[in-house]
Design a protein around this motif. Sequence first.
Motif, mmCIF file in Angstrom:
data_model
loop_
_atom_site.group_PDB
_atom_site.id
_atom_site.type_symbol
_atom_site.label_atom_id
_atom_site.label_comp_id
_atom_site.label_asym_id
_atom_site.label_seq_id
_atom_site.Cartn_x
_atom_site.Cartn_y
_atom_site.Cartn_z
ATOM 1 N N CYS A 18 0.867 -1.181 0.000
ATOM 2 C CA CYS A 18 0.000 0.000 0.000
ATOM 3 C C CYS A 18 0.898 1.223 0.000
ATOM 4 O O CYS A 18 1.756 1.372 0.871
ATOM 5 N N TRP A 58 0.693 2.859 10.242
ATOM 6 C CA TRP A 58 -0.001 2.129 9.186
ATOM 7 C C TRP A 58 -0.762 0.980 9.825
ATOM 8 O O TRP A 58 -0.361 0.437 10.855
ATOM 9 N N TRP A 98 -3.220 -2.664 8.529
ATOM 10 C CA TRP A 98 -3.933 -3.501 7.568
ATOM 11 C C TRP A 98 -5.163 -4.059 8.275
ATOM 12 O O TRP A 98 -5.054 -4.595 9.381
ATOM 13 N N TYR A 99 -6.286 -3.933 7.628
ATOM 14 C CA TYR A 99 -7.545 -4.458 8.133
ATOM 15 C C TYR A 99 -8.099 -5.421 7.082
ATOM 16 O O TYR A 99 -7.694 -5.378 5.914
ATOM 17 N N ARG A 132 -15.206 -5.392 9.873
ATOM 18 C CA ARG A 132 -13.809 -5.137 9.545
ATOM 19 C C ARG A 132 -12.982 -5.324 10.815
ATOM 20 O O ARG A 132 -13.339 -4.848 11.892
ATOM 21 N N TYR A 152 -7.782 -4.013 3.562
ATOM 22 C CA TYR A 152 -7.705 -2.560 3.440
ATOM 23 C C TYR A 152 -6.483 -2.034 4.185
ATOM 24 O O TYR A 152 -6.198 -2.483 5.288
ATOM 25 N N CYS A 153 -5.811 -1.079 3.583
ATOM 26 C CA CYS A 153 -4.742 -0.407 4.308
ATOM 27 C C CYS A 153 -5.267 0.909 4.880
ATOM 28 O O CYS A 153 -6.188 1.525 4.333
ATOM 29 N N ASN A 154 -4.659 1.275 5.954
ATOM 30 C CA ASN A 154 -5.048 2.481 6.685
ATOM 31 C C ASN A 154 -3.772 3.188 7.109
ATOM 32 O O ASN A 154 -2.777 2.533 7.434
ATOM 33 N N ASP A 163 -6.920 10.066 9.414
ATOM 34 C CA ASP A 163 -6.889 8.663 9.001
ATOM 35 C C ASP A 163 -7.295 8.552 7.535
ATOM 36 O O ASP A 163 -8.302 9.146 7.122
ATOM 37 N N TYR A 164 -6.546 7.798 6.777
ATOM 38 C CA TYR A 164 -6.862 7.566 5.367
ATOM 39 C C TYR A 164 -6.993 6.070 5.118
ATOM 40 O O TYR A 164 -6.326 5.264 5.775
ATOM 41 N N TRP A 165 -7.837 5.735 4.142
ATOM 42 C CA TRP A 165 -8.086 4.338 3.801
ATOM 43 C C TRP A 165 -7.851 4.099 2.321
ATOM 44 O O TRP A 165 -8.210 4.932 1.490
#
Length: 119
Positions: free
Chosen positions: A21, A33, A35-36, A44, A93-95, A107-109
């Motif tokens: 990511c 960072w 990962w979800y 989630r 999903y990365c965050n 926070d960004y996704w």
Amino acid sequence: VQLQASGGGLVQTGGSLRLSCTASGNIFNIFAWGWYRQAPGSQRELVASIRTRDSTNYADSVKGRFTISRDDAKYTVYLQMSSLKPEDTAVYYCNAEIKAWYQDVMDYWGRGTQVTVSS
């Protein structure tokens, strides 16, 4: 700021995948960072997170099989997944916790990447 995840796919039980990511945009600093993943019909859940190289956290279900790492020069986080199981099948999903120039920390996704493990 945008996050772009890649690396998902179809793999057999016991196989490996590496997710990546990358963040882009007017970035001042990336503090953390994560990962979800989200499987159909499930909430989630956090898979792994990293602040510094020595500050990582993993869900019990992936400890010993997944490794999270970050490359600050590339604004990129990785999730190396090994010994994959069918129950790892989900959208990943990365965050990121990012401070952009002239903005507060947010926070960004990423959009998510599908991982499917066949039995």
